[in-house]
Design a protein around this motif. Structure first.
Motif, PDB file in Angstrom:
ATOM      1  N   ARG A  18     -14.497  10.154  50.676  1.00  0.00           N
ATOM      2  CA  ARG A  18     -13.914  10.948  51.766  1.00  0.00           C
ATOM      3  C   ARG A  18     -14.500  10.458  53.080  1.00  0.00           C
ATOM      4  O   ARG A  18     -15.721  10.481  53.265  1.00  0.00           O
ATOM      5  CB  ARG A  18     -14.210  12.431  51.576  1.00  0.00           C
ATOM      6  CG  ARG A  18     -13.564  13.349  52.615  1.00  0.00           C
ATOM      7  CD  ARG A  18     -13.881  14.802  52.285  1.00  0.00           C
ATOM      8  NE  ARG A  18     -13.341  15.742  53.239  1.00  0.00           N
ATOM      9  CZ  ARG A  18     -12.110  16.217  53.200  1.00  0.00           C
ATOM     10  NH1 ARG A  18     -11.280  15.845  52.230  1.00  0.00           N
ATOM     11  NH2 ARG A  18     -11.689  17.083  54.115  1.00  0.00           N
ATOM     12  N   SER A  20     -14.670  10.845  57.221  1.00  0.00           N
ATOM     13  CA  SER A  20     -14.498  11.843  58.265  1.00  0.00           C
ATOM     14  C   SER A  20     -14.582  11.182  59.632  1.00  0.00           C
ATOM     15  O   SER A  20     -15.242  10.147  59.788  1.00  0.00           O
ATOM     16  CB  SER A  20     -15.583  12.919  58.157  1.00  0.00           C
ATOM     17  OG  SER A  20     -15.492  13.598  56.928  1.00  0.00           O
ATOM     18  N   THR A  77     -11.301  16.912  64.347  1.00  0.00           N
ATOM     19  CA  THR A  77     -11.702  16.008  63.278  1.00  0.00           C
ATOM     20  C   THR A  77     -10.499  15.625  62.429  1.00  0.00           C
ATOM     21  O   THR A  77      -9.504  16.351  62.366  1.00  0.00           O
ATOM     22  CB  THR A  77     -12.765  16.641  62.367  1.00  0.00           C
ATOM     23  OG1 THR A  77     -12.231  17.845  61.797  1.00  0.00           O
ATOM     24  CG2 THR A  77     -14.034  16.978  63.143  1.00  0.00           C
ATOM     25  N   CYS A  79      -9.862  13.728  58.461  1.00  0.00           N
ATOM     26  CA  CYS A  79     -10.483  13.227  57.247  1.00  0.00           C
ATOM     27  C   CYS A  79      -9.480  12.409  56.439  1.00  0.00           C
ATOM     28  O   CYS A  79      -8.267  12.646  56.523  1.00  0.00           O
ATOM     29  CB  CYS A  79     -11.011  14.370  56.393  1.00  0.00           C
ATOM     30  SG  CYS A  79     -12.361  15.274  57.148  1.00  0.00           S
ATOM     31  N   CYS A  95     -11.057   4.874  62.286  1.00  0.00           N
ATOM     32  CA  CYS A  95     -10.413   6.087  62.764  1.00  0.00           C
ATOM     33  C   CYS A  95      -9.716   5.778  64.085  1.00  0.00           C
ATOM     34  O   CYS A  95     -10.273   5.054  64.919  1.00  0.00           O
ATOM     35  CB  CYS A  95     -11.480   7.166  62.962  1.00  0.00           C
ATOM     36  SG  CYS A  95     -10.889   8.706  63.672  1.00  0.00           S
TER      37      CYS A  95
END
Length: 117
Positions: A18, A20, A77, A79, A95
């Motif tokens: 995962r 983030s 945020t 994820c 990201c």
């Protein structure tokens, strides 16, 4: 807008990771957040992205059915939950944020994901 990604690492094929990403700065300007990746010797490719406020989510064919993007607009945020990982998912994952799909104005520093066979 500044983006800080975390959560990369080494995992065996079939496993999960995962990632983030937290945004800071002029976050009110963000409409879409998502992820790109770049494998060694390959071009950077889009993984997926989600529009603001529970809008549509888009995935690359390679990610459909295995990866899930989720956003928390209150916390700024995003994820990326990656399941059933394959060695070909090995890449640096970035990201991204911007005003629309294809208009990515902010990039994070990248986080390495390595999937062993």
């Amino acid at each position: 807008v500044q983006l800080q990604a975390s959560g990369g690492g080494l995992v065996q094929a079939g496993g999960s990771l995962r990632l983030s990403c937290a945004a800071s700065g002029r976050t009110f300007s963000i409409y879409v957040m998502g992820w790109f990746r770049q494998a060694p010797g390959k071009e950077r490719e889009f993984v997926g992205g989600e529009r603001r406020n529970g809008g549509s989510t888009y995935y690359a064919d390679s990610a459909k059915g295995r990866f899930t993007i989720s956003r928390d607009n209150a916390k700024n945020t995003v994820c990326l939950q990656m399941n059933s990982l394959k060695p070909e998912d090995t890449a640096v994952y970035y990201c991204v944020a911007g005003s629309g799909l294809g208009s990515w104005s902010s990039w994070g520093q990248g986080t390495q994901v390595t999937v062993s066979s």
